[in-house]
Design a protein around this motif. Structure first.
Motif, PDB file in Angstrom:
ATOM      1  N   THR A   2       0.824  -1.201   0.000  1.00 32.27           N
ATOM      2  CA  THR A   2       0.000   0.000   0.000  1.00 32.27           C
ATOM      3  C   THR A   2       0.862   1.257   0.000  1.00 32.27           C
ATOM      4  OG1 THR A   2      -0.093   0.199   2.389  1.00 32.27           O
ATOM      5  CG2 THR A   2      -1.754  -1.203   1.357  1.00 32.27           C
ATOM      6  N   ARG A   3       0.246   2.367  -0.304  1.00 30.57           N
ATOM      7  CA  ARG A   3       0.989   3.632  -0.296  1.00 30.57           C
ATOM      8  C   ARG A   3       1.471   3.963   1.111  1.00 30.57           C
ATOM      9  NH1 ARG A   3      -2.204   8.089  -3.591  1.00 30.57           N
ATOM     10  NH2 ARG A   3      -3.439   7.919  -1.711  1.00 30.57           N
ATOM     11  N   LEU A   4       0.681   3.611   2.130  1.00 31.82           N
ATOM     12  CA  LEU A   4       1.104   3.859   3.507  1.00 31.82           C
ATOM     13  C   LEU A   4       2.342   3.029   3.834  1.00 31.82           C
ATOM     14  CD1 LEU A   4       0.792   5.102   6.292  1.00 31.82           C
ATOM     15  CD2 LEU A   4      -0.853   3.285   6.837  1.00 31.82           C
ATOM     16  N   GLN A   5       2.339   1.767   3.436  1.00 29.07           N
ATOM     17  CA  GLN A   5       3.512   0.924   3.673  1.00 29.07           C
ATOM     18  C   GLN A   5       4.735   1.483   2.952  1.00 29.07           C
ATOM     19  OE1 GLN A   5       1.678  -2.708   2.297  1.00 29.07           O
ATOM     20  NE2 GLN A   5       1.747  -3.591   4.351  1.00 29.07           N
ATOM     21  N   ASP A   6       4.552   1.905   1.708  1.00 27.88           N
ATOM     22  CA  ASP A   6       5.652   2.519   0.961  1.00 27.88           C
ATOM     23  C   ASP A   6       6.194   3.736   1.698  1.00 27.88           C
ATOM     24  OD1 ASP A   6       5.757   0.749  -1.162  1.00 27.88           O
ATOM     25  OD2 ASP A   6       4.340   1.902  -2.367  1.00 27.88           O
ATOM     26  N   PHE A   7       5.302   4.595   2.159  1.00 29.19           N
ATOM     27  CA  PHE A   7       5.705   5.805   2.867  1.00 29.19           C
ATOM     28  C   PHE A   7       6.478   5.467   4.141  1.00 29.19           C
ATOM     29  CE2 PHE A   7       4.828   8.823   6.294  1.00 29.19           C
ATOM     30  CZ  PHE A   7       5.428   9.959   5.776  1.00 29.19           C
ATOM     31  N   ASP A  10       9.899   4.183   3.354  1.00 25.39           N
ATOM     32  CA  ASP A  10      10.767   5.271   2.905  1.00 25.39           C
ATOM     33  C   ASP A  10      11.225   6.144   4.064  1.00 25.39           C
ATOM     34  OD1 ASP A  10      10.685   4.496   0.261  1.00 25.39           O
ATOM     35  OD2 ASP A  10       9.049   5.863  -0.268  1.00 25.39           O
ATOM     36  N   ARG A  18      15.978  -0.076   1.626  1.00 28.19           N
ATOM     37  CA  ARG A  18      14.680  -0.358   0.989  1.00 28.19           C
ATOM     38  C   ARG A  18      14.868  -1.165  -0.288  1.00 28.19           C
ATOM     39  NH1 ARG A  18       9.517   2.276  -0.263  1.00 28.19           N
ATOM     40  NH2 ARG A  18       8.464   0.594  -1.302  1.00 28.19           N
ATOM     41  N   SER A  23      10.835  -7.807  -3.610  1.00 25.20           N
ATOM     42  CA  SER A  23       9.427  -7.508  -3.859  1.00 25.20           C
ATOM     43  C   SER A  23       8.578  -8.748  -3.607  1.00 25.20           C
ATOM     44  CB  SER A  23       9.234  -7.043  -5.306  1.00 25.20           C
ATOM     45  OG  SER A  23       9.425  -8.139  -6.188  1.00 25.20           O
TER      46      SER A  23
END
Length: 51
Positions: A2-7, A10, A18, A23
């Motif tokens: 998810t975008r939250l996990q990506d954020f 990071d 990272r 993947s």
């Protein structure tokens, strides 16, 4: 992922770490290959059994 996990990854991981995390697709294909190898080894140990 998810975008939250990506954020969160990071923002919390040191730079460069990272990229070292495989993947989900890489993990899935590695698991599939390991299963195929295990299955083939098992089938060799079981002569005469269909498999």
């Amino acid at each position: 992922m998810t975008r939250l996990q990506d954020f969160l990854l990071d923002e919390t991981l040191p730079r460069g770490l990272r990229e070292a995390i495989p993947s989900e697709a890489d993990l899935s294909s590695a698991a599939d290959a390991a299963y195929d190898d295990l299955r083939a080894a098992h089938d060799q140990d079981q002569p005469g059994r269909p498999g």
